[in-house]
Design a protein around this motif. Structure first.
Motif, mmCIF file in Angstrom:
data_model
loop_
_atom_site.group_PDB
_atom_site.id
_atom_site.type_symbol
_atom_site.label_atom_id
_atom_site.label_comp_id
_atom_site.label_asym_id
_atom_site.label_seq_id
_atom_site.Cartn_x
_atom_site.Cartn_y
_atom_site.Cartn_z
ATOM 1 N N ASN A 66 1.400 -1.165 0.131
ATOM 2 C CA ASN A 66 0.132 -0.325 0.284
ATOM 3 C C ASN A 66 1.061 1.340 -0.359
ATOM 4 N N SER A 67 1.738 1.503 -0.216
ATOM 5 C CA SER A 67 2.787 2.602 -0.763
ATOM 6 C C SER A 67 2.321 3.830 -1.635
ATOM 7 N N PHE A 68 1.706 3.159 -2.715
ATOM 8 C CA PHE A 68 1.189 3.711 -3.434
ATOM 9 C C PHE A 68 -0.450 4.247 -4.263
ATOM 10 N N ASP A 69 -0.991 5.329 -3.955
ATOM 11 C CA ASP A 69 -2.039 5.130 -4.868
ATOM 12 C C ASP A 69 -2.302 4.734 -5.997
ATOM 13 N N VAL A 70 -1.579 5.073 -6.725
ATOM 14 C CA VAL A 70 -1.883 3.966 -8.480
ATOM 15 C C VAL A 70 -0.779 3.341 -8.736
ATOM 16 N N VAL A 71 -0.178 1.890 -9.388
ATOM 17 C CA VAL A 71 0.399 1.366 -9.648
ATOM 18 C C VAL A 71 0.178 0.825 -11.288
ATOM 19 N N THR A 72 1.305 2.225 -12.310
ATOM 20 C CA THR A 72 0.675 1.895 -14.373
ATOM 21 C C THR A 72 1.896 1.251 -14.493
ATOM 22 N N LEU A 73 1.334 0.136 -15.448
ATOM 23 C CA LEU A 73 2.615 -0.640 -15.973
ATOM 24 C C LEU A 73 2.646 -0.207 -17.547
ATOM 25 N N GLU A 74 2.887 0.545 -18.287
ATOM 26 C CA GLU A 74 2.396 1.185 -18.972
ATOM 27 C C GLU A 74 3.707 0.483 -20.519
ATOM 28 N N TYR A 75 3.214 -0.246 -21.332
ATOM 29 C CA TYR A 75 3.918 -1.299 -22.660
ATOM 30 C C TYR A 75 4.445 -2.115 -21.652
ATOM 31 N N VAL A 76 4.497 -2.358 -20.401
ATOM 32 C CA VAL A 76 5.442 -3.078 -19.443
ATOM 33 C C VAL A 76 5.075 -4.839 -19.351
ATOM 34 N N ALA A 77 3.795 -4.733 -19.178
ATOM 35 C CA ALA A 77 3.679 -6.721 -19.316
ATOM 36 C C ALA A 77 3.906 -7.457 -20.709
ATOM 37 N N HIS A 78 4.130 -7.487 -21.216
ATOM 38 C CA HIS A 78 4.858 -7.766 -22.595
ATOM 39 C C HIS A 78 6.916 -8.242 -22.396
ATOM 40 N N HIS A 79 7.070 -6.965 -21.913
ATOM 41 C CA HIS A 79 8.394 -7.421 -20.911
ATOM 42 C C HIS A 79 8.900 -7.701 -20.039
ATOM 43 N N VAL A 80 8.144 -8.663 -19.095
ATOM 44 C CA VAL A 80 7.988 -9.148 -18.282
ATOM 45 C C VAL A 80 8.451 -10.487 -17.805
ATOM 46 N N GLU A 81 9.038 -11.078 -17.068
ATOM 47 C CA GLU A 81 10.191 -12.414 -17.524
ATOM 48 C C GLU A 81 8.576 -13.229 -16.635
ATOM 49 N N HIS A 82 7.851 -13.181 -15.334
ATOM 50 C CA HIS A 82 6.887 -12.926 -15.046
ATOM 51 C C HIS A 82 5.443 -12.178 -15.078
ATOM 52 N N LEU A 83 4.710 -12.292 -15.752
ATOM 53 C CA LEU A 83 3.877 -11.446 -15.607
ATOM 54 C C LEU A 83 3.121 -11.731 -14.458
ATOM 55 N N PRO A 84 1.849 -13.071 -14.222
ATOM 56 C CA PRO A 84 1.308 -13.019 -12.578
ATOM 57 C C PRO A 84 1.793 -12.616 -11.342
ATOM 58 N N ARG A 85 3.194 -13.095 -11.262
ATOM 59 C CA ARG A 85 4.144 -12.125 -9.975
ATOM 60 C C ARG A 85 4.026 -10.956 -10.212
ATOM 61 N N ALA A 86 4.514 -9.876 -11.847
ATOM 62 C CA ALA A 86 4.774 -8.868 -11.471
ATOM 63 C C ALA A 86 3.158 -8.321 -10.730
ATOM 64 N N LEU A 87 1.875 -8.312 -11.570
ATOM 65 C CA LEU A 87 0.767 -8.072 -11.526
ATOM 66 C C LEU A 87 0.760 -8.616 -9.822
ATOM 67 N N ARG A 88 0.979 -9.718 -9.169
ATOM 68 C CA ARG A 88 0.580 -9.489 -8.107
ATOM 69 C C ARG A 88 1.461 -8.364 -7.313
ATOM 70 N N GLU A 89 2.976 -8.150 -7.468
ATOM 71 C CA GLU A 89 3.839 -7.286 -7.235
ATOM 72 C C GLU A 89 2.381 -5.863 -6.687
ATOM 73 N N ALA A 90 1.843 -5.624 -8.354
ATOM 74 C CA ALA A 90 1.485 -3.877 -8.533
ATOM 75 C C ALA A 90 0.624 -4.144 -7.410
ATOM 76 N N THR A 91 -0.698 -4.844 -7.130
ATOM 77 C CA THR A 91 -1.974 -5.194 -6.523
ATOM 78 C C THR A 91 -1.426 -5.088 -4.770
ATOM 79 N N ARG A 92 -0.275 -5.555 -4.338
ATOM 80 C CA ARG A 92 0.516 -5.526 -3.307
ATOM 81 C C ARG A 92 0.509 -3.914 -3.479
ATOM 82 N N VAL A 93 1.697 -2.958 -3.912
ATOM 83 C CA VAL A 93 1.966 -2.346 -3.215
ATOM 84 C C VAL A 93 1.277 -1.183 -4.184
#
Length: 241
Positions: free
Chosen positions: A91-118
């Motif tokens: 809960n560090s930020f009101d909003v987390v954005t990923l602009e044209y990043v999703a297709h560049h991450v090695e593990h997308l589900p993990r990245a989305l979990r991290e974004a939701t966590r923060v």
């Protein structure tokens, strides 16, 4: 019990921008955040736009040091980091954005979990999208994924554009969310000759590659039959309770 609302919209009407970035910025501003984390911020274009009036605290993460340094030179707060392991507390930020990043991450589900966590309030994702019901879009999807196969052989992380379900399923596993997404398409025609010239140059970087050469010939044959049209955009907003 998880309570989730998913509201899809698909639009084929022309729109001002083919890349969807103005729509992302408008959606972000509509959330009225006091703080934003932009994951994979590049040189900080989105951060500059959202923090221009001084009302929003913007922070960026960028793994490529050259891009991060240019963002910092512009006065932005940008540090190193990966989407799969965000260096921030819950809960560090009101909003987390990923602009044209999703297709560049090695593990997308993990990245989305991290974004939701923060995130405290919402996660926004913008990426490319193809309407696979249209032959001209399938041609461009196949060519896009062909190019990304070459990038992966060169050691880059470059995956196919995520489909809505590729984003929604991992987000649903994070708990109660309200998910709203829009797939937009303009169908701008592309020159097959120009696309072929670019593809042949890219093929040279991994030659000899008979499998890739044969696949390119197949895609170009389909393009001669059906034409080629630009990728659309997928914009998703996941709101936390």
């Amino acid at each position: 019990m998880t309570s989730t609302m998913m509201v899809p919209r698909t639009e084929a009407a022309p729109r001002p921008s083919r890349d969807g970035k103005p729509e992302l910025l408008a959606t972000l501003r509509g959330l009225h955040p006091a703080s934003v984390l932009d994951v994979g911020c590049g040189e900080g274009a989105l951060l500059r736009a959202i923090t221009a009036d001084g009302a929003v605290h913007g922070v960026g993460l960028e793994p490529e040091e050259a891009a991060a340094e240019r963002a910092r030179a512009a006065g932005l707060e940008v540090g190193p980091g990966r989407a799969e392991a965000l260096p921030f507390a819950e809960n560090s930020f009101d909003v987390v954005t990923l602009e044209y990043v999703a297709h560049h991450v090695e593990h997308l589900p993990r990245a989305l979990r991290e974004a939701t966590r923060v995130a405290r309030r919402a996660v926004l994702v913008l990426d490319g999208w193809y309407d696979e019901a249209l032959p001209s879009q399938r041609v461009m999807r196949d060519l896009d994924e062909w190019r990304k196969r070459i990038d992966r052989r060169l050691g880059l992380v470059h995956n196919p554009c995520p489909r809505p379900r590729d984003l929604i399923d991992p987000l649903l596993a994070c708990g109660p969310l309200e998910i709203d997404y829009a797939c937009r398409l303009e169908l701008g025609p592309r020159s097959l000759a120009e696309l072929e010239a670019t593809a042949r140059r890219q093929l040279d970087t991994v030659a000899p590659a008979p499998d890739l050469a044969a696949e390119l010939d197949r895609i170009l044959d389909d393009g001669r039959l059906h034409g080629c049209t630009d990728a659309g955009t997928l914009l998703l907003c996941a709101r936390l309770p």
